[in-house]
Design an enzyme around this catalytic site. Structure first.
Site, PDB file in Angstrom:
ATOM      1  N   THR A 101      40.902 -30.018  -9.969  1.00 31.13           N
ATOM      2  CA  THR A 101      41.321 -29.016  -9.857  1.00 31.13           C
ATOM      3  C   THR A 101      43.123 -28.724  -9.700  1.00 31.13           C
ATOM      4  O   THR A 101      43.235 -29.116  -8.801  1.00 31.13           O
ATOM      5  CB  THR A 101      40.381 -28.008  -8.663  1.00 31.13           C
ATOM      6  OG1 THR A 101      39.429 -28.066  -8.611  1.00 31.13           O
ATOM      7  CG2 THR A 101      41.235 -27.208  -7.751  1.00 31.13           C
ATOM      8  N   LYS A 180      38.623 -21.152 -11.495  1.00 29.20           N
ATOM      9  CA  LYS A 180      38.540 -22.726 -10.842  1.00 29.20           C
ATOM     10  C   LYS A 180      39.229 -21.358  -9.372  1.00 29.20           C
ATOM     11  O   LYS A 180      38.783 -21.707  -8.306  1.00 29.20           O
ATOM     12  CB  LYS A 180      38.712 -23.822 -10.609  1.00 29.20           C
ATOM     13  CG  LYS A 180      38.134 -24.488 -10.058  1.00 29.20           C
ATOM     14  CD  LYS A 180      37.177 -24.704  -9.194  1.00 29.20           C
ATOM     15  CE  LYS A 180      37.213 -25.498  -8.540  1.00 29.20           C
ATOM     16  NZ  LYS A 180      36.420 -27.458  -8.163  1.00 29.20           N
ATOM     17  N   LYS A 248      44.757 -29.243  -0.052  1.00 29.19           N
ATOM     18  CA  LYS A 248      45.276 -28.405  -2.055  1.00 29.19           C
ATOM     19  C   LYS A 248      44.829 -27.286  -2.801  1.00 29.19           C
ATOM     20  O   LYS A 248      45.632 -26.759  -3.353  1.00 29.19           O
ATOM     21  CB  LYS A 248      44.959 -30.348  -2.930  1.00 29.19           C
ATOM     22  CG  LYS A 248      45.398 -29.807  -4.142  1.00 29.19           C
ATOM     23  CD  LYS A 248      44.308 -31.264  -5.305  1.00 29.19           C
ATOM     24  CE  LYS A 248      43.276 -30.352  -5.230  1.00 29.19           C
ATOM     25  NZ  LYS A 248      42.555 -30.875  -6.841  1.00 29.19           N
TER      26      LYS A 248
END
Lengths: 436, 436
Positions: A101, A180, A248
């Site tokens: 990701t 995503k 994150k």
């Protein structure tokens, strides 16, 4: 038989990557693994994989090199840093598949560096983030948001299908990362929301297990509530998914939004909660642990609370399971619209995005209830949702009850602001005679 | 001489009320004091006031009864609760002056209870919240936002003037409370913002005193920064103004906004910070103490940080005084617009509101720089501010720098969302050919 299958190199053999790589071995691929942490590499070799000791060495044998390292910095290091970098090993015309990701902007940066800095336009680049967790990773049952040039995706299809049950073709390179990002916007909001409402239940002395069960059967349900709730209910802080990971991801969401100058107020609020958790030293614990931010130190944890319910006191607060469901519904509806609006801004197809989210970890009862009817217009304003008034009114009442007991509910408060903006938007349109 | 002066009763002899009542004594009024906490009453008597031991007894001797108790609950108790309540003592046609910070809705409720529950329509009610702090209270130099029927205000003018240097006539009853609500919106935001930026300076090892001095001379300055900053810089948590007070005021702001279904996202974010401070046990400490929420427990406090500056490390963060000023300017501009928009929604005159705030504790460099040019249109959208792009860009860069070091900056993040909304609003208007 195996001679027809392409050779794969797999970098990043952690919780997700290790499962994905081992699954590929099981499916009969020849897979060369690489990880800076050698115990992970040893484990992979025990499972039938081949070892490699530099990114360059790993890349040299690959038709397809898959990267599942933790973040952008590790990706840069793997691909470009030093004489042993993967870019120096990859053969002409081979394919690099990014599954981590990372931000859409970073995907573009990688393509640019391959082309301009390393003169490797021959390398095919695919941007294919995944969703589904470690169990599905090991079983080859992930969702994959694949993107890149069509013929390159076709060529990689056999590999991608071996890892997934839901393989989405998102289109041009970067779209996978965009999808995503949208998905993680909801994941991040829903995890923070889970902590906020379970903390409330515990604070007022409700039986948290029974609240959990009631919510699971209600419109307030979400994948993340069902997944993280049990960790919080049992004080199980084993890092099934560490706080550092969702932090994150939340940062990718807000970074991307900032670049687009696009408002994602709920995601920002969730990110702040994660930053506070990081400050409290929880980065390596399961992200469900942020529930502790909502409990005064003296009150302990949810488990303790469960044994201490004070029915009289609780009754006086007038906060019930329904109040909590109303909080969840309000947050989830505002979050769902925020996600779809941001997806449109990023140019991701709305129908595809709905399909992805409704089957994945970002889903919620409100998302699947309200988004389908709004897909046709593809206009993502909370004021356009037919139930906005009722959901907003209930959220407002619930926030007021939280406030009477001085319970901090940043997600609910941020969501309520969006209902108020929606109210304003509705009025302005009415005044100008452009009513819907 | 004193025989021409009306008799005053004064309820609530705390830090503010004690000073106000004693000042009235000095000005030659006959003042009967009342407080549930007898040491305060004794102190007042030593200063030349007369004592009373029930609200009814206090009210009985008054031409004007002034209430400066802490909150709505105490006001209700004083006026209405039990046989000894003030409502049973006040003579026919006498005047009740509410000086506490209470919500506009609560002012209406008091008038209604006087009229309907107690059949005391004869009692004149004035809604006159004050601003200025304890020192000005004692010197009769407060700002007073007076409101009520004109002739009743005229009758009370001598008393109100004895307490103030800035006496504003806000118009109909409730408008005083509305003006105070708007003012406290800015006060609450600016106090939370002060903690957020000083915490940042300390976190990265800047010399906090020198940062403070630089900000004081910059566009990022605000009254609250100048007032609360020194408390934080010296770990002085003596409750000059306790966290519980600004939390109560923030709640009046968000409660009022919720009733109006009006968005006040920055005020909501500030309130959350105060609730977190309350949870951390700071309610009775000075509100500047919330700076500790921004510092990891292991890092200690601002004073400690000052001696530990690591110039190398700080340089690598690229966070400077300018970064901090940019954070402040962005937050203050978004907050100023939020305040003026909410004021308009509540029906408070914009010019008057500007005049009040610019001379009081809610003021900031950005407020006095940008609001005047926008007063003529009386349209309060961030997108209408000529400098919105530049201020927003600088805020965005500053937020990005905070994020790189994982520093939680909820106020800045919430403000940035408003600049992003402004960007969207600007575009919509442009697309429709209704450009400004």
């Amino acid at each position: 038989m195996t001679s027809t299958k392409p050779k794969i190199s797999f970098a990043g053999l952690g919780a997700m990557g290790g499962g994905m790589a081992t699954n590929l071995v099981k499916q009969g691929f020849e897979v060369t693994g690489y990880d800076v942490f050698h115990p992970l590499l040893d484990r992979f070799v025990e499972s039938g994989g081949k070892p490699s000791y530099t990114p360059k060495e790993a890349a040299a044998s690959a038709d397809f090199m898959i990267s599942m390292v933790a973040n952008a910095a590790q990706t840069s290091s793997l691909l470009f840093e030093g004489d042993d970098a993967a870019v120096h090993g990859l053969g002409k015309g081979k394919t690099l598949i990014l599954c981590s990701t990372i931000s859409p902007a970073f995907v573009s940066e990688i393509r640019k560096r391959l082309d301009e800095e390393f003169k490797r336009s021959d390398i095919k680049l695919l941007d294919c983030p995944v969703s589904g967790g470690t169990l599905r990773a090991g079983d080859g049952e992930l969702s994959i948001f694949s993107s890149g040039p069509d013929e390159d995706l076709q060529e990689a299809k056999q590999v991608l299908q071996a890892m997934s049950t839901n393989l989405y073709n998102m289109g041009a390179i970067g779209n996978g990362a965009k999808a995503k990002t949208i998905h993680q916007l909801l994941a991040a909001i829903n995890i923070a929301t889970t902590a906020e409402v379970l903390g409330l239940a515990a604070t007022i002395g409700l039986n948290t297990q029974s609240v959990f069960d009631a919510i699971q059967d209600s419109e307030g349900a979400s994948f993340m509530f069902g997944n993280r709730g049990p960790h919080a209910l049992t004080n199980d802080w084993h890092p099934y998914s560490a706080l550092g990971i969702i932090l994150k991801d939340a940062m990718i969401v807000t970074d991307t939004a900032r670049k687009e100058q696009f408002p994602v107020p709920l995601a920002c609020t969730a990110e702040c909660t994660y930053l506070q958790g990081a400050q409290a030293g929880m980065l390596k614990d399961d992200d469900a642990k942020i529930v502790q931010l909502y409990l005064p130190p003296s009150q302990g944890d949810l488990v303790y609370q469960m044994t201490k319910a004070d029915a009289m006191m609780t009754a006086s607060y007038q906060i019930s399971k329904d109040t909590i469901i109303n909080l969840l519904c309000g947050i989830h509806l505002a979050a769902s619209i925020e996600a779809m609006a941001f997806g449109k801004k990023l140019g991701v197809d709305g129908n595809l995005m709905y399909d992805i989210i409704s089957k994945a970890a970002g889903s919620s009862g409100m998302f699947t209830k309200h988004i389908p009817s709004m897909l046709e217009k593809d206009q993502w304003k909370l004021s356009d949702c037919p139930d906005v008034e009722e959901v907003g009114r209930k959220l407002s009442e619930a926030v007021e009850k939280c406030r009477k007991i001085n319970y901090p509910c940043p997600m609910a408060a941020a969501a309520l602001q969006q209902f108020h903006f929606a109210k304003l938007a509705g009025k302005v349109i009415g005044n100008q005679g452009r009513g819907r």
